[in-house]
Motif scaffolding. Structure first.
Motif, PDB file in Angstrom:
ATOM      1  N   VAL A 145     -16.946  -4.785  -0.286  1.00 15.88           N
ATOM      2  CA  VAL A 145     -15.904  -3.582  -0.096  1.00 15.88           C
ATOM      3  C   VAL A 145     -16.317  -2.369  -0.247  1.00 15.88           C
ATOM      4  O   VAL A 145     -16.191  -1.409   0.010  1.00 15.88           O
ATOM      5  CB  VAL A 145     -15.312  -4.088  -1.726  1.00 15.88           C
ATOM      6  N   ASP A 146     -17.432  -2.223  -0.329  1.00 18.20           N
ATOM      7  CA  ASP A 146     -18.404  -1.096  -1.038  1.00 18.20           C
ATOM      8  C   ASP A 146     -19.196  -0.363   0.309  1.00 18.20           C
ATOM      9  O   ASP A 146     -18.992   0.719   1.052  1.00 18.20           O
ATOM     10  CB  ASP A 146     -19.577  -1.135  -1.357  1.00 18.20           C
ATOM     11  N   SER A 147     -18.430  -1.386   1.245  1.00 19.31           N
ATOM     12  CA  SER A 147     -18.790  -1.211   3.358  1.00 19.31           C
ATOM     13  C   SER A 147     -17.428  -1.067   3.984  1.00 19.31           C
ATOM     14  O   SER A 147     -17.498  -0.557   5.022  1.00 19.31           O
ATOM     15  CB  SER A 147     -19.814  -1.893   3.962  1.00 19.31           C
ATOM     16  N   LEU A 148     -16.104  -1.079   3.340  1.00 16.09           N
ATOM     17  CA  LEU A 148     -15.119  -0.679   4.196  1.00 16.09           C
ATOM     18  C   LEU A 148     -15.114   1.013   3.775  1.00 16.09           C
ATOM     19  O   LEU A 148     -15.149   0.832   2.826  1.00 16.09           O
ATOM     20  CB  LEU A 148     -14.179  -1.854   3.266  1.00 16.09           C
ATOM     21  N   ASP A 149     -14.480   1.010   5.063  1.00 11.02           N
ATOM     22  CA  ASP A 149     -13.608   2.072   5.312  1.00 11.02           C
ATOM     23  C   ASP A 149     -12.897   2.105   6.868  1.00 11.02           C
ATOM     24  O   ASP A 149     -13.001   1.457   7.666  1.00 11.02           O
ATOM     25  CB  ASP A 149     -14.866   3.017   5.607  1.00 11.02           C
ATOM     26  N   TYR A 150     -11.673   2.805   6.344  1.00  6.53           N
ATOM     27  CA  TYR A 150     -10.530   3.227   6.922  1.00  6.53           C
ATOM     28  C   TYR A 150     -10.045   1.886   6.931  1.00  6.53           C
ATOM     29  O   TYR A 150      -9.551   1.945   8.141  1.00  6.53           O
ATOM     30  CB  TYR A 150     -10.954   3.826   8.417  1.00  6.53           C
ATOM     31  N   ALA A 151     -10.000   1.238   6.404  1.00  2.00           N
ATOM     32  CA  ALA A 151      -9.259  -0.032   6.071  1.00  2.00           C
ATOM     33  C   ALA A 151      -8.057  -0.102   5.315  1.00  2.00           C
ATOM     34  O   ALA A 151      -7.650  -0.062   4.752  1.00  2.00           O
ATOM     35  CB  ALA A 151     -10.384  -1.174   5.617  1.00  2.00           C
ATOM     36  N   LEU A 152      -7.049  -1.457   6.326  1.00  2.00           N
ATOM     37  CA  LEU A 152      -5.984  -1.992   5.165  1.00  2.00           C
ATOM     38  C   LEU A 152      -6.107  -3.174   4.245  1.00  2.00           C
ATOM     39  O   LEU A 152      -5.858  -3.336   5.381  1.00  2.00           O
ATOM     40  CB  LEU A 152      -4.036  -1.478   6.163  1.00  2.00           C
ATOM     41  N   ILE A 153      -6.329  -2.431   2.993  1.00  2.00           N
ATOM     42  CA  ILE A 153      -6.306  -4.046   2.233  1.00  2.00           C
ATOM     43  C   ILE A 153      -4.719  -4.238   2.176  1.00  2.00           C
ATOM     44  O   ILE A 153      -4.390  -3.793   1.774  1.00  2.00           O
ATOM     45  CB  ILE A 153      -7.019  -4.024   0.893  1.00  2.00           C
ATOM     46  N   ILE A 154      -4.882  -5.143   2.261  1.00  2.00           N
ATOM     47  CA  ILE A 154      -2.954  -6.226   2.071  1.00  2.00           C
ATOM     48  C   ILE A 154      -2.933  -7.808   1.478  1.00  2.00           C
ATOM     49  O   ILE A 154      -3.751  -8.196   1.480  1.00  2.00           O
ATOM     50  CB  ILE A 154      -2.515  -6.698   3.391  1.00  2.00           C
ATOM     51  N   GLY A 155      -2.217  -7.394   0.348  1.00  2.00           N
ATOM     52  CA  GLY A 155      -2.259  -8.745  -0.053  1.00  2.00           C
ATOM     53  C   GLY A 155      -1.570  -8.504  -1.764  1.00  2.00           C
ATOM     54  O   GLY A 155      -1.884  -7.282  -2.423  1.00  2.00           O
ATOM     55  N   THR A 156      -0.758  -9.638  -2.595  1.00  2.00           N
ATOM     56  CA  THR A 156      -0.960  -9.518  -3.547  1.00  2.00           C
ATOM     57  C   THR A 156      -1.675  -9.433  -4.238  1.00  2.00           C
ATOM     58  O   THR A 156      -2.987  -9.712  -4.193  1.00  2.00           O
ATOM     59  CB  THR A 156       0.165 -10.767  -4.097  1.00  2.00           C
TER      60      THR A 156
ATOM     61  N   ASP B 120     -10.453  -1.087  -9.274  1.00  2.00           N
ATOM     62  CA  ASP B 120      -9.645   0.296  -9.329  1.00  2.00           C
ATOM     63  C   ASP B 120      -9.126  -0.175 -10.125  1.00  2.00           C
ATOM     64  O   ASP B 120      -8.317  -1.538 -10.387  1.00  2.00           O
ATOM     65  CB  ASP B 120      -9.031   0.292  -8.532  1.00  2.00           C
ATOM     66  N   ASN B 121      -8.780  -0.014 -11.584  1.00  2.00           N
ATOM     67  CA  ASN B 121      -7.400  -0.147 -12.268  1.00  2.00           C
ATOM     68  C   ASN B 121      -5.782   0.000 -12.002  1.00  2.00           C
ATOM     69  O   ASN B 121      -5.741   1.254 -12.134  1.00  2.00           O
ATOM     70  CB  ASN B 121      -8.026   0.322 -13.771  1.00  2.00           C
ATOM     71  N   LEU B 122      -4.885  -0.839 -10.886  1.00  2.00           N
ATOM     72  CA  LEU B 122      -4.218  -0.182 -10.626  1.00  2.00           C
ATOM     73  C   LEU B 122      -3.153  -1.581 -11.202  1.00  2.00           C
ATOM     74  O   LEU B 122      -3.161  -2.665 -11.228  1.00  2.00           O
ATOM     75  CB  LEU B 122      -3.895  -0.873  -9.455  1.00  2.00           C
ATOM     76  N   PRO B 123      -2.166  -1.001 -12.548  1.00  2.00           N
ATOM     77  CA  PRO B 123      -1.205  -1.611 -12.801  1.00  2.00           C
ATOM     78  C   PRO B 123       0.049  -2.101 -12.466  1.00  2.00           C
ATOM     79  O   PRO B 123       0.267  -1.488 -12.170  1.00  2.00           O
ATOM     80  CB  PRO B 123      -0.613  -1.030 -14.766  1.00  2.00           C
ATOM     81  N   VAL B 124      -0.124  -3.312 -11.968  1.00  2.00           N
ATOM     82  CA  VAL B 124       1.652  -4.045 -10.785  1.00  2.00           C
ATOM     83  C   VAL B 124       1.938  -4.859 -11.641  1.00  2.00           C
ATOM     84  O   VAL B 124       1.985  -6.015 -12.109  1.00  2.00           O
ATOM     85  CB  VAL B 124       0.987  -4.421  -9.133  1.00  2.00           C
TER      86      VAL B 124
ATOM     87  N   ALA C 120       5.893  -6.930 -10.888  1.00  2.00           N
ATOM     88  CA  ALA C 120       6.252  -8.384 -10.546  1.00  2.00           C
ATOM     89  C   ALA C 120       7.315  -7.563  -9.980  1.00  2.00           C
ATOM     90  O   ALA C 120       8.635  -6.494 -10.046  1.00  2.00           O
ATOM     91  CB  ALA C 120       7.382  -9.063 -10.930  1.00  2.00           C
ATOM     92  N   GLY C 121       8.239  -7.788  -8.417  1.00  2.00           N
ATOM     93  CA  GLY C 121       9.251  -6.413  -7.930  1.00  2.00           C
ATOM     94  C   GLY C 121       8.875  -5.536  -7.200  1.00  2.00           C
ATOM     95  O   GLY C 121       9.437  -4.624  -6.528  1.00  2.00           O
ATOM     96  N   GLN C 122       7.717  -5.005  -7.557  1.00  2.00           N
ATOM     97  CA  GLN C 122       7.227  -3.488  -7.516  1.00  2.00           C
ATOM     98  C   GLN C 122       5.913  -3.332  -6.563  1.00  2.00           C
ATOM     99  O   GLN C 122       5.199  -3.995  -6.048  1.00  2.00           O
ATOM    100  CB  GLN C 122       6.677  -2.566  -8.349  1.00  2.00           C
ATOM    101  N   GLY C 123       5.801  -3.116  -5.421  1.00  2.00           N
ATOM    102  CA  GLY C 123       5.396  -2.430  -4.216  1.00  2.00           C
ATOM    103  C   GLY C 123       4.623  -1.127  -4.369  1.00  2.00           C
ATOM    104  O   GLY C 123       4.844   0.063  -5.149  1.00  2.00           O
ATOM    105  N   GLU C 124       3.153  -1.109  -3.631  1.00  2.00           N
ATOM    106  CA  GLU C 124       2.105  -0.365  -4.057  1.00  2.00           C
ATOM    107  C   GLU C 124       1.298   0.149  -2.580  1.00  2.00           C
ATOM    108  O   GLU C 124       0.457  -0.339  -2.269  1.00  2.00           O
ATOM    109  CB  GLU C 124       1.383  -0.612  -5.300  1.00  2.00           C
ATOM    110  N   LEU C 125       1.909   1.364  -2.448  1.00  2.00           N
ATOM    111  CA  LEU C 125       0.279   2.155  -1.485  1.00  2.00           C
ATOM    112  C   LEU C 125      -0.315   2.809  -2.716  1.00  2.00           C
ATOM    113  O   LEU C 125       0.407   4.548  -2.513  1.00  2.00           O
ATOM    114  CB  LEU C 125       1.307   2.845  -0.565  1.00  2.00           C
ATOM    115  N   LYS C 126      -1.621   3.030  -1.897  1.00  2.00           N
ATOM    116  CA  LYS C 126      -2.922   4.307  -2.626  1.00  2.00           C
ATOM    117  C   LYS C 126      -4.114   3.874  -1.856  1.00  2.00           C
ATOM    118  O   LYS C 126      -4.263   2.791  -1.836  1.00  2.00           O
ATOM    119  CB  LYS C 126      -3.069   3.334  -4.214  1.00  2.00           C
TER     120      LYS C 126
ATOM    121  N   GLY D 217       1.619  -5.562  -4.334  1.00  2.00           N
ATOM    122  CA  GLY D 217       2.491  -5.660  -4.726  1.00  2.00           C
ATOM    123  C   GLY D 217       2.633  -6.904  -6.207  1.00  2.00           C
ATOM    124  O   GLY D 217       1.566  -7.569  -6.297  1.00  2.00           O
ATOM    125  N   GLY D 218       3.320  -7.050  -7.396  1.00  2.00           N
ATOM    126  CA  GLY D 218       3.000  -8.239  -8.169  1.00  2.00           C
ATOM    127  C   GLY D 218       3.051  -9.555  -7.900  1.00  2.00           C
ATOM    128  O   GLY D 218       3.224 -10.262  -8.555  1.00  2.00           O
ATOM    129  N   ASP D 219       4.026  -8.789  -6.488  1.00  2.00           N
ATOM    130  CA  ASP D 219       4.447 -10.535  -6.013  1.00  2.00           C
ATOM    131  C   ASP D 219       4.490 -10.621  -4.410  1.00  2.00           C
ATOM    132  O   ASP D 219       4.086  -8.871  -3.989  1.00  2.00           O
ATOM    133  CB  ASP D 219       5.523 -11.149  -6.296  1.00  2.00           C
TER     134      ASP D 219
END
Length: 685
Positions: free
Chosen positions: A220-231, A241-245, A247-253, A277-279
């Motif tokens: 992860v420390d070598s990832l740069d300019y990547a879009l990480i996708i997954g629940t 990272d602390n990201l409270p997610v 259910a039914g809610q999407g997140e882009l950060k 997202g939470g799901d």
């Protein structure tokens, strides 16, 4: 336990190497074709130019980067007088003479960090060419040319692979800069579906075929300019990272991280985006936000929570209008200028390259430089290099005309050419008159079409022939990162007509089960590696049937066309109807995932209006067949086109000849009858 220990050791080694390499010189070469340009770029005309734009990050320090160009030229040019100017970011950096026949001009142009400040490097090649012993410098002569060859490339050498200064970023600006997609290693089809949506977004909006990696492949420390996708439950543990997610809610950060190289003690910064997202429902909402027109207005921040977003229409629609403006065909408001002769091509989009469509007319409105009475000006309008009509240009500076085209078919890769000619008093030879310009009004210029019949069940008519019902994708494959680009490519084919920012169609994907075919309200796309299981289901509707050790090809008129056995697995695609359903069945028997992508590429061939209803592909190329009739559809279409063309050209002549023949025949019969009557009367006397 030993496996876990070994995996941890390998992961630590990869992390250390990633950090170490990240602070060494990082170099790479990218050929011009990798930026979307042709393998060879031709520059025609005595004085002409072409521009290349190379997208690069603007937060990295360059040291030793350069553009390498290899240029060849026409053998009839004067090497002493002809020259080429190379321009970087609108600043001339080198002027050089061309080389003679058989010689290649090789140039290296150094570039600095500041040259990439805008995120792009602009390279312009300007030619000033003269022929040997020429008496007339004709600006329309095709012998004036230079070629930037396929061996030209951009070589980047970076001081650091990562940024050393932390810069503020917002989603609207950073989303288009992503260079890689990263997904968790998971076999859930829903995850593959959503990842293919994102891959399609980048393919359609930015023309990028992004590479895909698994989250456990790169530290992860070598990832740069990547879009990480997954629940969040699949990616949360890997992301610090602390990201409270919910259910039914999407997140882009945007995740920006400070990393210290343990070898050098230097600090660098990585920037990535997490789409989660939470799901899967929440993830879907976040993904659909990418396709929103107002993304640039709503994403001027580094973190978005998405509670609601638009959804695709359930029914797939494909509507062809009878009239399109040239703006709808892709022509922008732009002025073209030159000396004596200006050429502007307008391509007809591939969604109109259909055998059932005919061109009726072209309405053209052009603003041009007023032509004085002493000069001569013309506009020639061509369709696929065939002259349609010629008009004069005058002092008004405006041409408003309509050309009847007489139901010309729209072949694949069809295009209009507008040739504007200005002949000064002394002629074009050695003319130094400047200021000649022409501008096609893309909103007032229009084409009219006639729609003749329904879309046939051939690949070149896809996806039009699947309109009217929802499209569902069914598969029994274990979708990996290698197959996701192929699914993205398939979505691109389905959205062939769509301006994706206005009306994108994202098909639902489900696990392939026989009972799903009971729903005749859907058209289906099947991707399977076990096609023999569905022989009984589709009965005689298939054109290709699969058995344990052989493959049988059938046509509409022959019960069995031929049966073969291949010694190497291929990928097959066929179009057929099953009761009220349209079926696109892709049988992926190859071990190479590239053959799946290749067969989807083959569904549209830029040079064909009939690409058949059966496709075969390996990882290198594809082949097509039309098994609908004993005489192939392409032959029938060709005969029909030939007859229509012949009839349009000679119908008046044929009608006159027939009338003349009928008149002569009637006159002959009348004379014969009169003669017989006279002979009978004479015999009675």
């Amino acid at each position: 336990m030993k496996k876990l220990y070994r995996f941890s050791i390998l992961k630590c080694i990869a992390l250390i190497l990633g950090l170490f390499i990240g602070n060494l010189s990082f170099a790479g070469d990218q050929f011009f074709s990798e930026f979307g340009y042709p393998n060879n770029t031709m520059i025609y005309g005595p004085k002409s130019s072409t521009a290349f734009f190379f997208k690069q990050r603007n937060d990295l320090e360059h040291s030793g980067s350069f553009v390498h160009l290899e240029v060849v030229s026409s053998q009839v040019l004067d090497t002493d007088l002809s020259s080429i100017v190379f321009v970087l970011n609108d600043t001339p950096v080198l002027t050089t003479k061309i080389l003679g026949l058989g010689d290649t001009l090789k140039i290296d142009l150094p570039v600095k960090t500041a040259d990439f400040a805008t995120g792009y490097l602009k390279l312009e090649v300007r030619s000033n060419l003269f022929k040997k012993d020429e008496d007339c410098r004709d600006y329309g002569d095709p012998d004036y040319w230079v070629k930037v060859t396929s061996d030209s490339f951009l070589s980047t050498e970076l001081v650091n692979q990562f940024a050393t200064i932390k810069a503020s970023k917002t989603l609207d600006k950073f989303i288009p800069q992503i260079e890689r997609l990263v997904i968790p290693r998971n076999n859930d089809l829903k995850l593959a579906q959503l990842a293919s949506y994102v891959h399609f977004y980048y393919r359609s909006s930015l023309g990028q075929n992004l590479p895909i990696s698994y989250l456990d492949e790169i530290p992860v420390d070598s990832l740069d300019y990547a879009l990480i996708i997954g629940t969040w439950d699949l990616i949360g543990k890997s992301i610090d990272d602390n990201l409270p997610v919910k259910a039914g809610q999407g997140e882009l950060k945007i995740l920006q991280k400070e990393v210290i190289n343990s070898q050098t003690g230097k600090l660098y910064f990585t920037s990535n985006i997490v789409l989660t997202g939470g799901d899967f429902e929440g993830m879907d909402k976040a993904i659909r936000l990418l396709f929103e027109k107002d993304l640039s207005k709503s994403a001027v921040t580094d973190h978005l929570k998405i509670y609601k977003s638009s959804t695709s229409a359930s029914e797939f629609t494909y509507h062809i209008k009878n009239e399109y403006s040239l703006n709808e065909l892709g022509l922008k408001e732009e002025m073209t200028s030159g000396t004596c002769r200006i050429i502007k091509n307008v391509e007809i989009p591939r969604f109109l390259s259909k055998s059932e469509l005919k061109l009726l007319s072209l309405k053209l409105r052009v603003n041009h430089m007023p032509i004085t009475a002493a000069n001569q000006g013309y506009i020639n309008v061509y369709l696929n290099n065939s002259l349609l009509q010629t008009f004069s240009l005058d002092e008004s500076g405006v041409v408003d005309m309509k050309i009847d085209i007489k139901r010309k078919p729209i072949y694949a890769s069809s295009y209009f050419t507008m040739e504007f000619i200005n002949i000064p008093v002394g002629g074009c030879c050695n003319s130094h008159e400047t200021g000649f310009f022409a501008q096609i009004d893309p909103f007032e210029s229009k084409i009219n079409l006639d729609i003749d019949g329904k879309a046939p069940m051939i690949f070149s008519a896809f996806p039009e022939n699947f309109a009217g019902k929802p499209i569902q994708l069914l598969t029994d494959l274990q979708i990996t990162k290698e197959e996701i680009p192929a699914l993205s490519n398939l979505i691109s084919q389905i959205n062939l007509q769509t301006d994706f920012l206005d009306n994108v169609y994202l098909p639902e994907m489900n696990i392939l089960q026989e009972n799903l075919f009971d729903n005749s309200n859907n058209h289906v796309v099947i991707i399977t590696n076990q096609p023999h299981k569905y022989n009984n289901l589709f009965q005689a509707n298939q054109y290709v049937r699969f058995y344990g050790d052989s493959i049988s090809y059938q046509s509409d008129e022959l019960e069995t066309f031929f049966t073969v056995n291949y010694n190497k697995g291929l990928t097959y695609a066929q179009l057929f109807s099953n009761l009220d359903q349209k079926v696109l069945m892709i049988s992926h028997l190859s071990d190479n995932s590239e053959s799946l992508n290749k067969i989807i590429d083959g569904m549209y061939d830029q040079f064909l209006t009939n690409s058949g209803n059966v496709l075969l592909a390996n990882d290198q190329r594809y082949y097509f067949f039309d098994l609908r009739d004993k005489v192939s559809g392409s032959q029938k279409l060709e005969k029909k086109k030939s007859f229509e063309s012949f009839w349009d050209s000679y119908k008046l002549f044929i009608i006159i000849i027939l009338l003349a023949f009928i008149i002569v025949l009637l006159s002959y019969i009348f004379r014969k009858s009169e003669l017989a009557k006279t002979q009978i009367e004479d015999a009675r006397k």
